[in-house]
Design a protein around this motif. Structure first.
Motif, PDB file in Angstrom:
ATOM      1  N   MET A   1       0.833  -1.190   0.000  1.00 53.19           N
ATOM      2  CA  MET A   1       0.000   0.000   0.000  1.00 53.19           C
ATOM      3  C   MET A   1       0.873   1.247   0.000  1.00 53.19           C
ATOM      4  O   MET A   1       0.755   2.093   0.850  1.00 53.19           O
ATOM      5  CB  MET A   1      -0.933  -0.001   1.191  1.00 53.19           C
ATOM      6  CG  MET A   1      -1.994  -1.080   1.137  1.00 53.19           C
ATOM      7  SD  MET A   1      -3.312  -0.861   2.328  1.00 53.19           S
ATOM      8  CE  MET A   1      -3.980   0.712   1.860  1.00 53.19           C
ATOM      9  N   ASP A   2       1.746   1.346  -0.977  1.00 52.19           N
ATOM     10  CA  ASP A   2       2.609   2.513  -1.086  1.00 52.19           C
ATOM     11  C   ASP A   2       1.859   3.725  -1.626  1.00 52.19           C
ATOM     12  O   ASP A   2       2.193   4.856  -1.326  1.00 52.19           O
ATOM     13  CB  ASP A   2       3.799   2.205  -1.988  1.00 52.19           C
ATOM     14  CG  ASP A   2       4.695   1.133  -1.385  1.00 52.19           C
ATOM     15  OD1 ASP A   2       4.750   1.042  -0.146  1.00 52.19           O
ATOM     16  OD2 ASP A   2       5.330   0.389  -2.157  1.00 52.19           O
ATOM     17  N   LYS A   3       0.851   3.471  -2.450  1.00 51.42           N
ATOM     18  CA  LYS A   3       0.084   4.556  -3.057  1.00 51.42           C
ATOM     19  C   LYS A   3      -0.980   5.054  -2.074  1.00 51.42           C
ATOM     20  O   LYS A   3      -1.743   4.262  -1.541  1.00 51.42           O
ATOM     21  CB  LYS A   3      -0.582   4.054  -4.339  1.00 51.42           C
ATOM     22  CG  LYS A   3      -1.314   5.120  -5.096  1.00 51.42           C
ATOM     23  CD  LYS A   3      -1.896   4.585  -6.385  1.00 51.42           C
ATOM     24  CE  LYS A   3      -2.663   5.685  -7.092  1.00 51.42           C
ATOM     25  NZ  LYS A   3      -3.336   5.201  -8.282  1.00 51.42           N
ATOM     26  N   PRO A   4      -1.019   6.377  -1.824  1.00 50.37           N
ATOM     27  CA  PRO A   4      -2.032   6.897  -0.900  1.00 50.37           C
ATOM     28  C   PRO A   4      -3.439   6.739  -1.481  1.00 50.37           C
ATOM     29  O   PRO A   4      -3.636   6.757  -2.696  1.00 50.37           O
ATOM     30  CB  PRO A   4      -1.667   8.375  -0.750  1.00 50.37           C
ATOM     31  CG  PRO A   4      -0.851   8.694  -1.960  1.00 50.37           C
ATOM     32  CD  PRO A   4      -0.182   7.423  -2.373  1.00 50.37           C
ATOM     33  N   ILE A   5      -4.395   6.571  -0.594  1.00 49.35           N
ATOM     34  CA  ILE A   5      -5.790   6.441  -1.015  1.00 49.35           C
ATOM     35  C   ILE A   5      -6.297   7.824  -1.416  1.00 49.35           C
ATOM     36  O   ILE A   5      -6.078   8.806  -0.704  1.00 49.35           O
ATOM     37  CB  ILE A   5      -6.634   5.859   0.121  1.00 49.35           C
ATOM     38  CG1 ILE A   5      -6.141   4.461   0.475  1.00 49.35           C
ATOM     39  CG2 ILE A   5      -8.105   5.829  -0.261  1.00 49.35           C
ATOM     40  CD1 ILE A   5      -6.806   3.852   1.686  1.00 49.35           C
ATOM     41  N   GLU A   6      -6.959   7.889  -2.551  1.00 44.78           N
ATOM     42  CA  GLU A   6      -7.478   9.163  -3.051  1.00 44.78           C
ATOM     43  C   GLU A   6      -8.991   9.083  -3.217  1.00 44.78           C
ATOM     44  O   GLU A   6      -9.555   7.998  -3.360  1.00 44.78           O
ATOM     45  CB  GLU A   6      -6.822   9.500  -4.390  1.00 44.78           C
ATOM     46  CG  GLU A   6      -5.327   9.726  -4.283  1.00 44.78           C
ATOM     47  CD  GLU A   6      -4.690  10.099  -5.607  1.00 44.78           C
ATOM     48  OE1 GLU A   6      -5.419  10.269  -6.605  1.00 44.78           O
ATOM     49  OE2 GLU A   6      -3.461  10.215  -5.641  1.00 44.78           O
ATOM     50  N   LEU A   7      -9.618  10.232  -3.226  1.00 48.60           N
ATOM     51  CA  LEU A   7     -11.060  10.298  -3.436  1.00 48.60           C
ATOM     52  C   LEU A   7     -11.391  10.105  -4.912  1.00 48.60           C
ATOM     53  O   LEU A   7     -10.646  10.552  -5.783  1.00 48.60           O
ATOM     54  CB  LEU A   7     -11.608  11.654  -2.982  1.00 48.60           C
ATOM     55  CG  LEU A   7     -11.450  12.005  -1.503  1.00 48.60           C
ATOM     56  CD1 LEU A   7     -11.946  13.417  -1.252  1.00 48.60           C
ATOM     57  CD2 LEU A   7     -12.179  11.014  -0.625  1.00 48.60           C
TER      58      LEU A   7
END
Length: 64
Positions: free
Chosen positions: A1-7
């Motif tokens: 989960m290196d990529k941040p969660i985005e809307l």
């Protein structure tokens, strides 16, 4: 989960709409709104906890 969660785009649009609504509120309206929002967040958390306990079979209380 290196990529941040985005809307999602829909969530971003909803957030922008919310920002516009809040910007037009009086201080008293905003305070009452925040209180109601916090209450709803607590209710959601309680529902999630209840749902998870039920799903995991760890309901408290008497077992019949």
């Amino acid at each position: 989960m290196d990529k941040p969660i985005e809307l999602s785009l829909e969530q971003q649009f909803s957030l922008r709409s919310f920002q516009d609504q809040v910007a037009n509120m009086s201080r008293e309206q905003a305070q009452q709104f925040l209180i109601k929002l916090y209450e709803q967040m607590m209710l959601r958390e309680t529902m999630y906890k209840h749902f998870l306990k039920h799903q995991w079979g760890i309901e408290s209380g008497p077992q019949f």
